[in-house]
Design an enzyme around this catalytic site. Structure first.
Site, PDB file in Angstrom:
ATOM      1  N   CYS A 171     -13.039  -3.603  -5.040  1.00 23.71           N
ATOM      2  CA  CYS A 171     -11.904  -4.521  -5.111  1.00 23.71           C
ATOM      3  C   CYS A 171     -10.589  -3.783  -4.885  1.00 23.71           C
ATOM      4  O   CYS A 171     -10.425  -2.647  -5.324  1.00 23.71           O
ATOM      5  CB  CYS A 171     -11.823  -5.159  -6.493  1.00 23.71           C
ATOM      6  SG  CYS A 171     -13.302  -5.972  -7.084  1.00 23.71           S
ATOM      7  N   CYS A 172      -9.669  -4.471  -4.241  1.00 26.12           N
ATOM      8  CA  CYS A 172      -8.277  -4.054  -4.184  1.00 26.12           C
ATOM      9  C   CYS A 172      -7.461  -5.338  -4.067  1.00 26.12           C
ATOM     10  O   CYS A 172      -8.024  -6.436  -4.106  1.00 26.12           O
ATOM     11  CB  CYS A 172      -8.006  -3.063  -3.044  1.00 26.12           C
ATOM     12  SG  CYS A 172      -8.139  -3.731  -1.377  1.00 26.12           S
ATOM     13  N   TRP A 173      -6.154  -5.224  -3.944  1.00 27.37           N
ATOM     14  CA  TRP A 173      -5.300  -6.407  -3.981  1.00 27.37           C
ATOM     15  C   TRP A 173      -5.752  -7.472  -2.983  1.00 27.37           C
ATOM     16  O   TRP A 173      -5.910  -8.628  -3.320  1.00 27.37           O
ATOM     17  CB  TRP A 173      -3.848  -6.000  -3.744  1.00 27.37           C
ATOM     18  CG  TRP A 173      -2.869  -7.087  -4.026  1.00 27.37           C
ATOM     19  CD1 TRP A 173      -2.017  -7.650  -3.117  1.00 27.37           C
ATOM     20  CD2 TRP A 173      -2.636  -7.747  -5.264  1.00 27.37           C
ATOM     21  NE1 TRP A 173      -1.263  -8.621  -3.731  1.00 27.37           N
ATOM     22  CE2 TRP A 173      -1.627  -8.701  -5.059  1.00 27.37           C
ATOM     23  CE3 TRP A 173      -3.194  -7.647  -6.541  1.00 27.37           C
ATOM     24  CZ2 TRP A 173      -1.152  -9.542  -6.064  1.00 27.37           C
ATOM     25  CZ3 TRP A 173      -2.723  -8.469  -7.541  1.00 27.37           C
ATOM     26  CH2 TRP A 173      -1.718  -9.406  -7.299  1.00 27.37           C
ATOM     27  N   LEU A 188      -8.462  -8.859  -5.470  1.00 20.75           N
ATOM     28  CA  LEU A 188      -8.002  -9.045  -6.846  1.00 20.75           C
ATOM     29  C   LEU A 188      -6.925 -10.128  -6.914  1.00 20.75           C
ATOM     30  O   LEU A 188      -6.717 -10.723  -7.965  1.00 20.75           O
ATOM     31  CB  LEU A 188      -7.441  -7.724  -7.398  1.00 20.75           C
ATOM     32  CG  LEU A 188      -8.458  -6.602  -7.589  1.00 20.75           C
ATOM     33  CD1 LEU A 188      -7.747  -5.306  -7.960  1.00 20.75           C
ATOM     34  CD2 LEU A 188      -9.491  -6.987  -8.638  1.00 20.75           C
TER      35      LEU A 188
END
Length: 143
Positions: free
Chosen positions: A60-62, A104
């Site tokens: 996950c990342c932004w 996210l």
């Protein structure tokens, strides 16, 4: 499991995986002992899969884009950025994806449950036409 920050559904993913009987290995911001940048954390989770320490990973990342790109740099990894359950199902079925990438920012807790349901329920297709795509992926990965 990798995330570059503990925001959005980062902690919820870990809780959901545990509730489904999995014991995630934490990377990035989810681990007190590791770097928390998205590229490093996503690569670490992908290497767990590629080297046989895990069957699958969630990164996950932004936006989820960077996490999926970093994971896909690891030989043998097929990371798919999934924003809905249908995409997650298709990634497993048609692409034999072994790393799920999530945003996210846009993944809600309810959507997370739907995506994980689809991801863990779907299996790679045995249809000859679909398998040809997986064989082609293997050829691309060969030296």
């Amino acid at each position: 499991m990798a995330a570059d920050e503990r925001t959005g559904v980062a902690d919820a993913v870990v809780a959901e995986l545990r509730a489904r009987g999995h014991e995630p290995v934490a990377h990035g911001a989810l681990s007190d002992a590791e770097r928390d940048d998205w590229a490093w954390a996503s690569e670490a989770a992908a290497r767990d899969v590629a080297e046989g320490r895990a069957d699958q990973a969630v990164v996950c990342c932004w936006t989820g884009t960077g996490a999926s790109i970093a994971a896909n740099k690891v030989r043998g990894i097929r990371a798919a950025l999934c924003g809905d359950a249908a995409t997650a199902e298709g990634a497993r079925k048609w692409n034999d994806a072994n790393v799920l990438a999530l945003s996210l920012r846009t993944t809600s807790p309810a959507l997370l449950e739907e995506i994980l349901d689809a991801w863990f329920t779907a299996e790679p297709s045995l249809d000859g036409d679909d398998r040809a795509n997986v064989r082609h992926l293997a050829e691309i990965e060969s030296p």
